[in-house]
Design a protein around this motif. Structure first.
Motif, PDB file in Angstrom:
ATOM      1  N   TRP A  93       0.818  -1.210   0.000  1.00  7.44           N
ATOM      2  CA  TRP A  93       0.000   0.000   0.000  1.00  7.44           C
ATOM      3  C   TRP A  93       0.855   1.264   0.000  1.00  7.44           C
ATOM      4  CZ3 TRP A  93      -5.215   0.426  -0.620  1.00  7.44           C
ATOM      5  CH2 TRP A  93      -5.954  -0.740  -0.543  1.00  7.44           C
ATOM      6  N   SER A  94       2.094   1.161  -0.416  1.00  6.03           N
ATOM      7  CA  SER A  94       2.956   2.340  -0.471  1.00  6.03           C
ATOM      8  C   SER A  94       2.608   3.203  -1.678  1.00  6.03           C
ATOM      9  CB  SER A  94       4.430   1.925  -0.527  1.00  6.03           C
ATOM     10  OG  SER A  94       4.691   1.174  -1.700  1.00  6.03           O
ATOM     11  N   ALA A  95       2.990   4.470  -1.614  1.00  6.27           N
ATOM     12  CA  ALA A  95       2.694   5.414  -2.699  1.00  6.27           C
ATOM     13  C   ALA A  95       3.475   5.052  -3.955  1.00  6.27           C
ATOM     14  CB  ALA A  95       3.038   6.825  -2.258  1.00  6.27           C
ATOM     15  N   ILE A  96       2.926   5.425  -5.100  1.00  5.86           N
ATOM     16  CA  ILE A  96       3.606   5.241  -6.396  1.00  5.86           C
ATOM     17  C   ILE A  96       4.340   6.529  -6.726  1.00  5.86           C
ATOM     18  CG2 ILE A  96       3.282   4.881  -8.863  1.00  5.86           C
ATOM     19  CD1 ILE A  96       0.800   3.222  -8.188  1.00  5.86           C
ATOM     20  N   GLU A  97       5.634   6.447  -6.882  1.00  6.00           N
ATOM     21  CA  GLU A  97       6.429   7.633  -7.189  1.00  6.00           C
ATOM     22  C   GLU A  97       6.035   8.192  -8.554  1.00  6.00           C
ATOM     23  OE1 GLU A  97      11.118   9.039  -7.522  1.00  6.00           O
ATOM     24  OE2 GLU A  97      10.613   6.972  -6.965  1.00  6.00           O
ATOM     25  N   GLY A  98       5.745   9.478  -8.587  1.00  5.57           N
ATOM     26  CA  GLY A  98       5.388  10.139  -9.841  1.00  5.57           C
ATOM     27  C   GLY A  98       3.924  10.038 -10.214  1.00  5.57           C
ATOM     28  N   LEU A  99       3.103   9.392  -9.377  1.00  2.77           N
ATOM     29  CA  LEU A  99       1.674   9.297  -9.666  1.00  2.77           C
ATOM     30  C   LEU A  99       1.039  10.688  -9.655  1.00  2.77           C
ATOM     31  CD1 LEU A  99      -0.886   7.427  -9.959  1.00  2.77           C
ATOM     32  CD2 LEU A  99      -1.115   7.664  -7.478  1.00  2.77           C
ATOM     33  N   GLU A 100       0.190  10.957 -10.638  1.00  2.00           N
ATOM     34  CA  GLU A 100      -0.542  12.218 -10.702  1.00  2.00           C
ATOM     35  C   GLU A 100      -2.038  11.928 -10.658  1.00  2.00           C
ATOM     36  OE1 GLU A 100       0.578  14.369 -14.169  1.00  2.00           O
ATOM     37  OE2 GLU A 100       2.698  14.518 -13.612  1.00  2.00           O
ATOM     38  N   THR A 101      -2.750  12.642  -9.797  1.00  2.00           N
ATOM     39  CA  THR A 101      -4.199  12.486  -9.707  1.00  2.00           C
ATOM     40  C   THR A 101      -4.853  13.853  -9.571  1.00  2.00           C
ATOM     41  OG1 THR A 101      -4.146  12.275  -7.287  1.00  2.00           O
ATOM     42  CG2 THR A 101      -3.998  10.232  -8.566  1.00  2.00           C
ATOM     43  N   GLY A 102      -6.116  13.910  -9.907  1.00  2.00           N
ATOM     44  CA  GLY A 102      -6.861  15.155  -9.749  1.00  2.00           C
ATOM     45  C   GLY A 102      -8.350  14.900  -9.845  1.00  2.00           C
ATOM     46  N   THR A 103      -9.137  15.711  -9.152  1.00  2.00           N
ATOM     47  CA  THR A 103     -10.594  15.620  -9.222  1.00  2.00           C
ATOM     48  C   THR A 103     -11.178  17.025  -9.334  1.00  2.00           C
ATOM     49  OG1 THR A 103     -10.855  15.725  -6.819  1.00  2.00           O
ATOM     50  CG2 THR A 103     -10.655  13.534  -7.807  1.00  2.00           C
ATOM     51  N   LYS A 104     -12.369  17.110  -9.886  1.00  2.00           N
ATOM     52  CA  LYS A 104     -13.080  18.392  -9.920  1.00  2.00           C
ATOM     53  C   LYS A 104     -14.576  18.142 -10.050  1.00  2.00           C
ATOM     54  CE  LYS A 104     -12.837  19.279 -14.919  1.00  2.00           C
ATOM     55  NZ  LYS A 104     -12.419  20.258 -15.954  1.00  2.00           N
ATOM     56  N   LYS A 105     -15.347  19.040  -9.477  1.00  2.00           N
ATOM     57  CA  LYS A 105     -16.793  18.973  -9.621  1.00  2.00           C
ATOM     58  C   LYS A 105     -17.200  19.512 -10.985  1.00  2.00           C
ATOM     59  CE  LYS A 105     -18.023  19.305  -4.720  1.00  2.00           C
ATOM     60  NZ  LYS A 105     -18.807  20.047  -3.698  1.00  2.00           N
ATOM     61  N   THR A 106     -18.275  18.963 -11.525  1.00  2.00           N
ATOM     62  CA  THR A 106     -18.814  19.406 -12.806  1.00  2.00           C
ATOM     63  C   THR A 106     -20.287  19.737 -12.620  1.00  2.00           C
ATOM     64  OG1 THR A 106     -19.410  17.157 -13.470  1.00  2.00           O
ATOM     65  CG2 THR A 106     -17.196  17.935 -14.054  1.00  2.00           C
ATOM     66  N   ALA A 107     -20.909  20.191 -13.696  1.00  2.00           N
ATOM     67  CA  ALA A 107     -22.313  20.580 -13.605  1.00  2.00           C
ATOM     68  C   ALA A 107     -23.212  19.400 -13.254  1.00  2.00           C
ATOM     69  CB  ALA A 107     -22.757  21.198 -14.929  1.00  2.00           C
ATOM     70  N   ASP A 108     -22.812  18.191 -13.673  1.00  2.00           N
ATOM     71  CA  ASP A 108     -23.668  17.025 -13.417  1.00  2.00           C
ATOM     72  C   ASP A 108     -23.005  15.957 -12.553  1.00  2.00           C
ATOM     73  OD1 ASP A 108     -21.791  16.132 -15.198  1.00  2.00           O
ATOM     74  OD2 ASP A 108     -23.222  15.214 -16.589  1.00  2.00           O
ATOM     75  N   GLY A 109     -21.893  16.294 -11.872  1.00  2.00           N
ATOM     76  CA  GLY A 109     -21.237  15.292 -11.035  1.00  2.00           C
ATOM     77  C   GLY A 109     -19.794  15.650 -10.730  1.00  2.00           C
ATOM     78  N   TRP A 110     -18.887  14.735 -11.107  1.00  2.00           N
ATOM     79  CA  TRP A 110     -17.471  14.976 -10.849  1.00  2.00           C
ATOM     80  C   TRP A 110     -16.612  14.202 -11.828  1.00  2.00           C
ATOM     81  CZ3 TRP A 110     -14.035  11.288  -8.305  1.00  2.00           C
ATOM     82  CH2 TRP A 110     -14.646  10.076  -7.953  1.00  2.00           C
TER      83      TRP A 110
END
Length: 222
Positions: free
Chosen positions: A149-166
């Motif tokens: 369960w260790s982190a992945i080096e260089g992993l990129e993630t992102g989230t954002k809300k939208t008009a109908d969800g995310w």
């Protein structure tokens, strides 16, 4: 002879064992033909994941909300984008957790599973909640080895809300996916959890028995 004890025993063995073996073999062949036929070219663009589990954990139902996925492989990363319809984002269930928490799977989240080598055993698994919390999970199925369960080096993630969800974006460095094939077993999942008690598990492959059932993932072709 017909009607003899021996004949009746043969009929019993055929009915209770042999015929059942033949039926089981046919069911397994149909299952594996379905798994092999679940293939998607990444170049074909965005597609829907819509198999939802019932109370017994069988993914033959239809999802109540729309979820789509886009997949791309660049020279440096495997990039996956989720678009999640959610009419009640204000009650999405995302308790405060630290990144890397193995319990993140319980939250309102999307999940990506990748079997880079195609061996149907080695899996890289990323969980990303609608609140932006991420957990990385690597394991070798049926090996008895401890899960990582260790982190992945260089992993990129992102989230954002939208008009109908995310929406969610996961980008895994190719260095973290050694041996990535041009035809790669993958699964795309969504765990929809709301504070009103709503819970829905949605996957791409309707053949899986749970999110980490790598034997029954579909295949993405690059």
């Amino acid at each position: 002879a017909a009607g003899s004890l021996e004949s009746r025993r043969i009929a019993l063995m055929r009915r209770e064992f042999y015929d059942a073996i033949l039926a089981g073999a046919a069911d397994y062949e149909n299952l594996m033909n379905g798994v092999e036929g679940l293939r998607r070219k990444a170049s074909e663009g965005r597609f829907a994941i819509s198999a939802a589990s019932n109370a017994r954990g069988v993914y033959h139902g239809a999802a109540k909300v729309r979820t789509t996925v886009a997949v791309k492989r660049t020279a440096e990363r495997l990039e996956v984008g989720f678009s999640c319809e959610e009419p009640t984002m204000d009650i999405a269930s995302c308790p405060h957790r630290k990144n890397g928490d193995p319990e993140t799977w319980q939250d309102n989240a999307v999940e990506l599973q990748v079997n880079p080598t195609g061996d149907r055993r080695t899996v890289c698994h990323v969980i990303l909640t609608s609140a932006g919390t991420v957990a990385c999970h690597r394991f070798v199925a049926a090996s008895g080895l401890p899960h990582d369960w260790s982190a992945i080096e260089g992993l990129e993630t992102g989230t954002k809300k939208t008009a109908d969800g995310w929406e969610a974006r996961i980008a895994i460095p190719l260095a973290a996916l050694p041996g990535l094939k041009d035809a790669c077993p993958m699964n795309f999942c969504r765990h929809r959890v709301l504070t009103d008690g709503t819970e829905e598990r949605i996957v791409w492959s309707p053949y899986v028995k749970g999110f980490v059932d790598v034997e029954h993932y579909g295949t993405v072709e690059f």
